[in-house]
Write an enzyme that holds these catalytic residues in place. Structure first.
Site, PDB file in Angstrom:
ATOM      1  N   ASP A 171       0.867  -1.173   0.000  1.00  0.00           N
ATOM      2  CA  ASP A 171       0.000   0.000   0.000  1.00  0.00           C
ATOM      3  C   ASP A 171       0.908   1.229   0.000  1.00  0.00           C
ATOM      4  O   ASP A 171       1.496   1.588   1.022  1.00  0.00           O
ATOM      5  CB  ASP A 171      -0.896  -0.019   1.244  1.00  0.00           C
ATOM      6  CG  ASP A 171      -1.796   1.206   1.335  1.00  0.00           C
ATOM      7  OD1 ASP A 171      -1.697   2.089   0.462  1.00  0.00           O
ATOM      8  OD2 ASP A 171      -2.577   1.284   2.297  1.00  0.00           O
ATOM      9  N   TYR A 196      -8.452  14.579  -9.767  1.00  0.00           N
ATOM     10  CA  TYR A 196      -7.517  13.557 -10.262  1.00  0.00           C
ATOM     11  C   TYR A 196      -6.257  14.214 -10.831  1.00  0.00           C
ATOM     12  O   TYR A 196      -5.132  13.884 -10.436  1.00  0.00           O
ATOM     13  CB  TYR A 196      -8.185  12.677 -11.323  1.00  0.00           C
ATOM     14  CG  TYR A 196      -7.211  11.815 -12.092  1.00  0.00           C
ATOM     15  CD1 TYR A 196      -6.526  10.765 -11.465  1.00  0.00           C
ATOM     16  CD2 TYR A 196      -6.947  12.051 -13.438  1.00  0.00           C
ATOM     17  CE1 TYR A 196      -5.620   9.989 -12.168  1.00  0.00           C
ATOM     18  CE2 TYR A 196      -6.047  11.273 -14.148  1.00  0.00           C
ATOM     19  CZ  TYR A 196      -5.387  10.247 -13.515  1.00  0.00           C
ATOM     20  OH  TYR A 196      -4.479   9.482 -14.205  1.00  0.00           O
TER      21      TYR A 196
END
Length: 294
Positions: A38, A127
């Site tokens: 992660d 984004y």
């Protein structure tokens, strides 16, 4: 580049998968998914990188749900910006080469000529802003990092415009596709090959633009997909479909998209001394691969 070990993040994404498929001979690839690494967890990044001890990291891990990012800005920034920062910090400590994949969404699409590597970033949405922030953080931390901006990426596998179109084309007799957004479709096969070439080039540093060649609207891309799908037996020859060109305003989305996303690839082409294929040629190759899998 023999005997090098490359760590690839985001192994289940379409680019991560392509990098595994196209790994050059003599390279050891360690590809990890989010459960295995992660990137937004700095302790996990430190632990995994020290265990793997790669020579190079190629970061394809990203939050790419452009519309959902508008509702989930924290998640987008945590993965795209903080994740890139965590990797870059560890690369700096351990003297690991870092290659990061970025996007045309760092630009606002207001130009009418291809965006150069030196053009100012002006993202339109969350984004793009999270990816632009990642670029800035990486460059601040690592003077020798490589950032590769690309656009309109698709693969034979995974979630992308090509596979969405194929599904809709098989189900419907009519489709409306946006014709006033222009860019360059980019096959993961092209992108993976270029990323490995840049990894091999010891003096490669800074920002590069990598897409296939040529220019298309989403409408042009959809028409080409339909034609190639029939040629490669992915849609029945007798399939009839009307593809209508529509305006962005006819298909409102939560996130604003750049109207013009063509990237100038001159730096990449001159430094690597290579030629790229036209996007239509790459689409043929991708469909040949897809037909074999079909």
């Amino acid at each position: 580049m023999a005997n090098k070990k490359i760590l690839i993040t985001g192994k289940n994404g379409q680019l991560g998968r392509e990098l595994q498929i196209r790994c050059p001979i003599g390279i050891e690839v360690v590809a990890l998914n989010r459960n295995e690494l992660d990137v937004s967890n700095s302790h996990a990044v430190q632990k995994v990188i020290r265990e793997v001890r790669p020579d190079i990291i190629i970061n394809t891990a990203a939050y790419t749900a452009v519309d959902r990012a508008e509702q989930e800005p924290e998640i987008a920034y945590t993965i795209n910006s903080k994740g890139a920062e965590n990797l870059a910090r560890e690369c700096k400590k351990l003297d690991i080469r870092f290659i990061h994949v970025s996007t045309d969404f760092v630009f606002d699409g207001k130009k009418s000529t291809p965006y150069t590597v030196n053009d100012q970033v002006v993202p339109l949405g969350v984004y793009g802003a999270s990816k632009a922030e990642a670029e800035a953080v990486i460059q601040e931390l690592l003077s020798d990092a490589i950032i590769v901006r690309t656009s309109w990426v698709y693969a034979a596998h995974g979630n992308n415009f090509v596979n969405t179109m194929l599904r809709l084309m098989s189900e419907r007799e009519q489709l409306g596709v946006v014709a006033d957004q222009v860019g360059t479709p980019t096959w993961t096969g092209t992108l993976a090959e270029i990323l490995y070439r840049l990894a091999e080039k010891q003096d490669a540093v800074g920002i590069y633009h990598c897409t296939d060649l040529g220019v298309a609207s989403w409408y042009d891309f959809a028409v080409a997909i339909f034609e190639e799908a029939k040629l490669h037996g992915l849609l029945p020859q007798e399939k009839k479909l009307v593809i209508n060109a529509i305006a962005t305003s006819d298909y409102p989305t939560p996130a604003e998209r750049p109207a013009y996303s063509v990237l100038d690839k001159s730096r990449l082409l001159s430094e690597l001394g290579i030629e790229l294929k036209n996007w239509r040629e790459s689409l043929k190759q991708a469909f040949s691969t897809k037909a074999e899998l079909h």
